[in-house]
Design a protein around this motif. Structure first.
Motif, short mmCIF file in Angstrom:
data_model
loop_
_atom_site.label_atom_id
_atom_site.label_comp_id
_atom_site.label_asym_id
_atom_site.label_seq_id
_atom_site.Cartn_x
_atom_site.Cartn_y
_atom_site.Cartn_z
N ILE A 4 0.92 -1.14 -0.06
CA ILE A 4 0.05 0.01 -0.20
C ILE A 4 1.08 1.16 -0.21
O ILE A 4 0.43 2.20 -0.59
CB ILE A 4 -0.95 -0.17 1.40
CG1 ILE A 4 -1.86 -1.05 1.00
CG2 ILE A 4 -1.68 1.13 1.28
CD1 ILE A 4 -2.63 -1.41 2.52
N ARG A 5 1.94 1.00 0.80
CA ARG A 5 2.91 2.35 0.64
C ARG A 5 3.56 2.83 -0.61
O ARG A 5 3.55 3.81 -1.22
CB ARG A 5 4.05 2.02 1.60
CG ARG A 5 5.24 3.26 1.68
CD ARG A 5 6.30 2.87 2.63
NE ARG A 5 6.25 1.47 3.15
CZ ARG A 5 7.20 0.90 3.99
NH1 ARG A 5 8.25 1.72 4.29
NH2 ARG A 5 7.08 -0.28 4.47
N ASP A 6 3.81 1.64 -1.54
CA ASP A 6 4.17 1.91 -2.90
C ASP A 6 3.12 2.47 -3.67
O ASP A 6 3.20 3.29 -4.42
CB ASP A 6 4.57 0.62 -3.33
CG ASP A 6 6.17 0.16 -2.66
OD1 ASP A 6 6.71 0.91 -2.21
OD2 ASP A 6 6.29 -1.13 -3.08
N ASP A 10 3.08 6.06 -5.55
CA ASP A 10 2.86 6.00 -7.10
C ASP A 10 1.82 7.12 -7.36
O ASP A 10 2.06 7.98 -8.25
CB ASP A 10 2.32 4.81 -7.73
CG ASP A 10 3.43 3.56 -7.54
OD1 ASP A 10 4.55 4.08 -7.62
OD2 ASP A 10 3.00 2.60 -7.80
N VAL A 11 0.97 7.24 -6.60
CA VAL A 11 -0.20 8.39 -6.64
C VAL A 11 0.42 9.64 -6.46
O VAL A 11 0.36 10.61 -7.42
CB VAL A 11 -1.54 7.96 -5.66
CG1 VAL A 11 -2.47 9.25 -5.61
CG2 VAL A 11 -2.09 6.86 -6.08
N ASN A 12 1.19 9.92 -5.37
CA ASN A 12 1.93 10.90 -5.12
C ASN A 12 2.76 11.46 -6.31
O ASN A 12 2.95 12.71 -6.80
CB ASN A 12 2.60 11.05 -3.80
CG ASN A 12 2.99 12.42 -3.42
OD1 ASN A 12 2.47 13.23 -3.48
ND2 ASN A 12 4.31 12.38 -2.53
N GLN A 73 -7.19 3.37 -12.22
CA GLN A 73 -7.83 4.36 -11.73
C GLN A 73 -6.90 5.50 -12.10
O GLN A 73 -6.99 6.53 -12.66
CB GLN A 73 -8.62 4.81 -10.84
CG GLN A 73 -10.11 3.91 -10.70
CD GLN A 73 -10.94 4.12 -9.22
OE1 GLN A 73 -10.76 5.03 -8.86
NE2 GLN A 73 -11.72 3.14 -9.29
N LEU A 74 -5.77 5.31 -11.41
CA LEU A 74 -4.63 6.25 -11.47
C LEU A 74 -4.23 6.52 -12.80
O LEU A 74 -3.86 7.54 -13.36
CB LEU A 74 -3.49 5.88 -10.53
CG LEU A 74 -2.04 6.64 -10.62
CD1 LEU A 74 -2.40 7.97 -10.07
CD2 LEU A 74 -0.94 6.00 -9.83
N GLU A 75 -3.94 5.13 -13.58
CA GLU A 75 -3.43 5.34 -14.75
C GLU A 75 -4.23 6.17 -15.68
O GLU A 75 -4.08 6.86 -16.59
CB GLU A 75 -3.30 4.02 -15.50
CG GLU A 75 -2.14 3.14 -14.77
CD GLU A 75 -2.19 1.70 -15.40
OE1 GLU A 75 -2.59 1.59 -16.46
OE2 GLU A 75 -1.44 0.73 -14.61
#
Length: 90
Positions: A4-6, A10-12, A73-75
């Motif tokens: 989850i940290r990764d 990635d989002v950030n 969704q991020l992509e």
């Protein structure tokens, strides 16, 4: 599965890079604080808030599917924002 940290990183990083690209475009085109750039930045911030709230959801049936959906969704959101940013250069 990645941690989850990764996913948070990635989002950030992805959305932060898009915001930085807007600032670079504004500086290069002598168009500081442009309305077009502000719209893209606002959309990136809203996408960040939305994705992070989904990451922090506690009541999830299948975590693997949930986080895979967040990554997709991020992509999608990043692609949309980059396309808008590319239109600024035209």
């Amino acid at each position: 599965m990645a941690s989850i940290r990764d996913l948070k990183k990635d989002v950030n990083f992805v959305l932060g890079d898009i915001i930085e690209a807007v600032y670079i475009w504004e500086a290069g085109s002598d168009n500081t604080n442009s309305d077009e750039g502000s719209v893209i930045i606002d959309k990136a911030i809203m996408a960040f808030d939305e994705l992070m709230s989904k990451i922090h959801q506690k009541e999830v049936d299948d975590k693997k599917i949930h986080f895979k959906d967040i990554r997709s969704q991020l992509e999608v959101k990043a692609t949309e924002l980059v396309e808008e940013l590319n239109k600024l250069g035209d």
